[in-house]
Design a protein around this motif. Structure first.
Motif, PDB file in Angstrom:
ATOM      1  N   THR A  49      -1.163  -7.656  -0.823  1.00 25.53           N
ATOM      2  CA  THR A  49       0.202  -7.135  -0.663  1.00 25.53           C
ATOM      3  C   THR A  49       1.045  -8.214   0.018  1.00 25.53           C
ATOM      4  O   THR A  49       0.495  -9.189   0.564  1.00 25.53           O
ATOM      5  CB  THR A  49       0.243  -5.876   0.228  1.00 25.53           C
ATOM      6  OG1 THR A  49       0.095  -6.292   1.602  1.00 25.53           O
ATOM      7  CG2 THR A  49      -0.834  -4.876  -0.121  1.00 25.53           C
TER       8      THR A  49
ATOM      9  N   VAL B  46      10.397   3.114  12.026  1.00 21.95           N
ATOM     10  CA  VAL B  46       9.417   4.051  12.594  1.00 21.95           C
ATOM     11  C   VAL B  46       9.288   3.949  14.109  1.00 21.95           C
ATOM     12  O   VAL B  46       8.641   4.777  14.732  1.00 21.95           O
ATOM     13  CB  VAL B  46       8.011   3.899  11.958  1.00 21.95           C
ATOM     14  CG1 VAL B  46       8.028   4.292  10.496  1.00 21.95           C
ATOM     15  CG2 VAL B  46       7.444   2.503  12.165  1.00 21.95           C
TER      16      VAL B  46
ATOM     17  N   GLY C 124       3.811  -1.023   8.516  1.00 24.60           N
ATOM     18  CA  GLY C 124       3.131  -1.986   9.368  1.00 24.60           C
ATOM     19  C   GLY C 124       3.640  -3.401   9.187  1.00 24.60           C
ATOM     20  O   GLY C 124       4.296  -3.730   8.186  1.00 24.60           O
TER      21      GLY C 124
ATOM     22  N   LEU D  25       0.227 -10.224   3.400  1.00 26.18           N
ATOM     23  CA  LEU D  25      -0.637 -11.410   3.506  1.00 26.18           C
ATOM     24  C   LEU D  25       0.165 -12.699   3.379  1.00 26.18           C
ATOM     25  O   LEU D  25      -0.372 -13.787   3.549  1.00 26.18           O
ATOM     26  CB  LEU D  25      -1.732 -11.381   2.434  1.00 26.18           C
ATOM     27  CG  LEU D  25      -2.810 -10.308   2.578  1.00 26.18           C
ATOM     28  CD1 LEU D  25      -3.878 -10.504   1.506  1.00 26.18           C
ATOM     29  CD2 LEU D  25      -3.462 -10.327   3.946  1.00 26.18           C
TER      30      LEU D  25
ATOM     31  N   PRO E  10      -8.293  -0.302   5.584  1.00 27.77           N
ATOM     32  CA  PRO E  10      -8.464  -1.296   4.514  1.00 27.77           C
ATOM     33  C   PRO E  10      -8.939  -2.634   5.063  1.00 27.77           C
ATOM     34  O   PRO E  10      -8.645  -2.999   6.205  1.00 27.77           O
ATOM     35  CB  PRO E  10      -7.043  -1.450   3.931  1.00 27.77           C
ATOM     36  CG  PRO E  10      -6.214  -0.348   4.534  1.00 27.77           C
ATOM     37  CD  PRO E  10      -6.884   0.011   5.834  1.00 27.77           C
ATOM     38  N   GLY E  11      -9.649  -3.366   4.225  1.00 28.59           N
ATOM     39  CA  GLY E  11      -9.858  -4.786   4.459  1.00 28.59           C
ATOM     40  C   GLY E  11      -8.666  -5.518   3.873  1.00 28.59           C
ATOM     41  O   GLY E  11      -7.667  -4.890   3.513  1.00 28.59           O
TER      42      GLY E  11
ATOM     43  N   ASN F  57      13.167  -1.790   5.033  1.00 33.19           N
ATOM     44  CA  ASN F  57      13.684  -2.739   4.045  1.00 33.19           C
ATOM     45  C   ASN F  57      14.457  -1.977   2.958  1.00 33.19           C
ATOM     46  O   ASN F  57      13.867  -1.388   2.042  1.00 33.19           O
ATOM     47  CB  ASN F  57      12.515  -3.534   3.438  1.00 33.19           C
ATOM     48  CG  ASN F  57      12.993  -4.676   2.569  1.00 33.19           C
ATOM     49  OD1 ASN F  57      14.043  -4.579   1.916  1.00 33.19           O
ATOM     50  ND2 ASN F  57      12.246  -5.760   2.575  1.00 33.19           N
TER      51      ASN F  57
ATOM     52  N   SER G 265      -6.926  -0.313   9.925  1.00 35.17           N
ATOM     53  CA  SER G 265      -7.390  -1.575   9.333  1.00 35.17           C
ATOM     54  C   SER G 265      -8.800  -1.829   9.832  1.00 35.17           C
ATOM     55  O   SER G 265      -9.153  -1.400  10.952  1.00 35.17           O
ATOM     56  CB  SER G 265      -6.484  -2.730   9.784  1.00 35.17           C
ATOM     57  OG  SER G 265      -7.104  -3.981   9.494  1.00 35.17           O
TER      58      SER G 265
ATOM     59  N   ILE H 105       0.836  -1.205   0.000  1.00 29.80           N
ATOM     60  CA  ILE H 105       0.000   0.000   0.000  1.00 29.80           C
ATOM     61  C   ILE H 105       0.871   1.255   0.000  1.00 29.80           C
ATOM     62  O   ILE H 105       0.564   2.246  -0.679  1.00 29.80           O
ATOM     63  CB  ILE H 105      -0.944  -0.018   1.235  1.00 29.80           C
ATOM     64  CG1 ILE H 105      -1.986  -1.127   1.076  1.00 29.80           C
ATOM     65  CG2 ILE H 105      -1.603   1.340   1.445  1.00 29.80           C
ATOM     66  CD1 ILE H 105      -2.778  -1.444   2.346  1.00 29.80           C
ATOM     67  N   GLY H 106       1.980   1.228   0.754  1.00 23.86           N
ATOM     68  CA  GLY H 106       2.864   2.392   0.807  1.00 23.86           C
ATOM     69  C   GLY H 106       3.498   2.673  -0.538  1.00 23.86           C
ATOM     70  O   GLY H 106       3.593   3.831  -0.974  1.00 23.86           O
TER      71      GLY H 106
ATOM     72  N   ASP I 126      11.631   3.485   5.018  1.00 23.92           N
ATOM     73  CA  ASP I 126      11.327   2.054   5.118  1.00 23.92           C
ATOM     74  C   ASP I 126      12.510   1.326   5.743  1.00 23.92           C
ATOM     75  O   ASP I 126      13.666   1.688   5.544  1.00 23.92           O
ATOM     76  CB  ASP I 126      11.011   1.459   3.740  1.00 23.92           C
ATOM     77  CG  ASP I 126      10.127   0.218   3.824  1.00 23.92           C
ATOM     78  OD1 ASP I 126       8.962   0.284   3.371  1.00 23.92           O
ATOM     79  OD2 ASP I 126      10.587  -0.812   4.369  1.00 23.92           O
TER      80      ASP I 126
ATOM     81  N   LEU J 266       3.177  -0.357  15.066  1.00 22.06           N
ATOM     82  CA  LEU J 266       1.868   0.119  14.588  1.00 22.06           C
ATOM     83  C   LEU J 266       1.357   1.347  15.331  1.00 22.06           C
ATOM     84  O   LEU J 266       0.593   2.132  14.767  1.00 22.06           O
ATOM     85  CB  LEU J 266       0.834  -1.007  14.685  1.00 22.06           C
ATOM     86  CG  LEU J 266       1.097  -2.246  13.815  1.00 22.06           C
ATOM     87  CD1 LEU J 266       0.007  -3.294  14.030  1.00 22.06           C
ATOM     88  CD2 LEU J 266       1.191  -1.891  12.336  1.00 22.06           C
TER      89      LEU J 266
ATOM     90  N   LYS K  79      -4.501  -1.359  15.805  1.00 19.50           N
ATOM     91  CA  LYS K  79      -5.213  -0.607  14.765  1.00 19.50           C
ATOM     92  C   LYS K  79      -6.373   0.189  15.366  1.00 19.50           C
ATOM     93  O   LYS K  79      -6.707   1.279  14.882  1.00 19.50           O
ATOM     94  CB  LYS K  79      -5.701  -1.544  13.662  1.00 19.50           C
ATOM     95  CG  LYS K  79      -4.550  -2.136  12.830  1.00 19.50           C
ATOM     96  CD  LYS K  79      -3.699  -1.065  12.166  1.00 19.50           C
ATOM     97  CE  LYS K  79      -2.728  -1.628  11.158  1.00 19.50           C
ATOM     98  NZ  LYS K  79      -1.879  -0.582  10.530  1.00 19.50           N
TER      99      LYS K  79
END
Ligand SMILES: NC(=O)c1ccc[n+]([C@@H]2O[C@H](COP(=O)([O-])OP(=O)(O)OC[C@H]3O[C@@H](n4cnc5c(N)ncnc54)[C@H](O)[C@@H]3O)[C@@H](O)[C@H]2O)c1
Length: 291
Positions: A194, A67, A95, A197, A189-190, A40, A146, A19-20, A38, A118, A163
């Motif tokens: 990405t 973060v 997240g 999951l 979001p539901g 990563n 979320s 999403i980011g 980030d 988070l 969340k």
């Protein structure tokens, strides 16, 4: 010649994946300058390469950032001010799934890690964005919550609680900061396809298949769907919207999320517990527990 108006600038935490990354791409498409923070580094380098391929590397900075570390977040915001002349919007998106498994099997360290990423991450992003807005007058903050924060059936206990805290922070800071013309909103979001999951195409394909039958909207949610909502809340069309949490879930909250989330992969039913550090590149842990 008319004076050159500087592009609006956003900081996107966790902007190198999912999403980011979609938000970064969308904002660059819309003419923004973007600072991605980030953990990563490899994913960050890929984001920078993609921006260079699209001829936009001059409007993107990628900064290694955790973060949960205040000095990192402070440096991230400073990059926006120094390199692009100010900050228009802070997107607190970074997240991880965090602690999962039955509550009695959840380790305190895993719980604290989940909340550090988070919740502390959102607090720090908010704190340092507001300091930067103080010098330029006004701004916007978009927090990525979320639907798990809205009910008891949408995710693991620590993740859902964190969340819910993000939704609460969104409301309190919207009230506190409105007199200074800082708008604060969240998206909820539901399930969205990405890497959070699970790793790999096959895992995402399975999730997509499940979502086709467990949410009202026939297509699975994509990172770009959430990025569009974030871009709206970040921009001037949302100038009178603050303190809101915009649900982006293909109608799932309207129908109740528990069934879909459980069918995706309920670790409690599978007798496992541990912690996932998402797509940070850091190893997670998985333990078998007696059910
Ligand atoms: N994908 C979904 O189904 C879904 C649903 C609801 C909410 N969300 C939320 O959306 C946000 C983005 O998730 P995503 O699905 O794009 O996942 P993702 O794994 O694709 O991206 C998350 C990014 O955050 C980065 N990150 C993690 N910990 C960090 C830290 N401490 N400091 C800096 N960066 C860090 C990761 O390196 C990664 O690049 C998260 O807050 C997540 O909880 C996702």
């Amino acid at each position: 010649m008319p004076p050159r108006v500087p592009a609006p600038t956003a900081v996107v935490t966790g902007g190198a994946s999912g999403i980011g990354l979609a938000t970064t791409t969308r904002l660059l498409d819309d003419g923004w300058s973007v600072v991605v923070g980030d953990l990563n580094a490899e994913a960050g380098a890929r984001a920078l390469d993609a921006a260079a391929d699209a001829g936009r590397a001059d409007r993107l900075a990628v900064v290694p950032c955790d973060v949960t570390e205040e000095s990192d977040v402070e440096a991230l915001v400073a990059t926006a001010v120094e390199r692009f002349g100010g900050l228009t919007c802070m997107v607190n998106n970074a997240g991880v799934p965090g602690a999962f498994g039955a509550v009695e099997e959840t380790e305190v360290d895993d719980w604290d890690y989940t909340f550090a990423v988070l919740v502390r991450g959102v607090f720090l992003g908010t704190k340092h964005a507001v300091r930067a807005f103080g010098t330029t007058g006004g701004g916007a903050i978009v927090n990525v919550a979320s639907i798990a924060g809205l009910s008891g059936g949408g995710g693991p206990v620590a993740y859902s609680a964190a969340k819910a805290a993000v939704i609460s922070i969104t409301k309190s800071t919207a009230v506190e900061l409105a007199p200074r013309r800082v708008r604060v909103n969240a998206v909820a979001p539901g399930p969205v396809l990405t890497p959070i999951l699970g790793d790999g195409e096959a895992r995402l394909a399975r999730a997509a298949e499940t979502l086709r039958t467990t949410q009202p909207w026939p297509d699975p949610g994509m990172p770009e769907d959430v990025a569009a909502a974030i871009a709206f809340l970040a921009g001037p069309d949302a100038r009178f919207i603050s303190g809101d949490t915009l649900i982006v879930d293909g109608g799932q909250t309207a129908s109740g999320p528990a069934e879909a989330m459980n069918r995706l992969a309920d670790p409690r039913a599978r007798g496992i517990a541990g912690v996932s550090r998402g797509s940070t590149g850091q190893a997670g842990e998985l333990r078998r527990v007696s059910s």
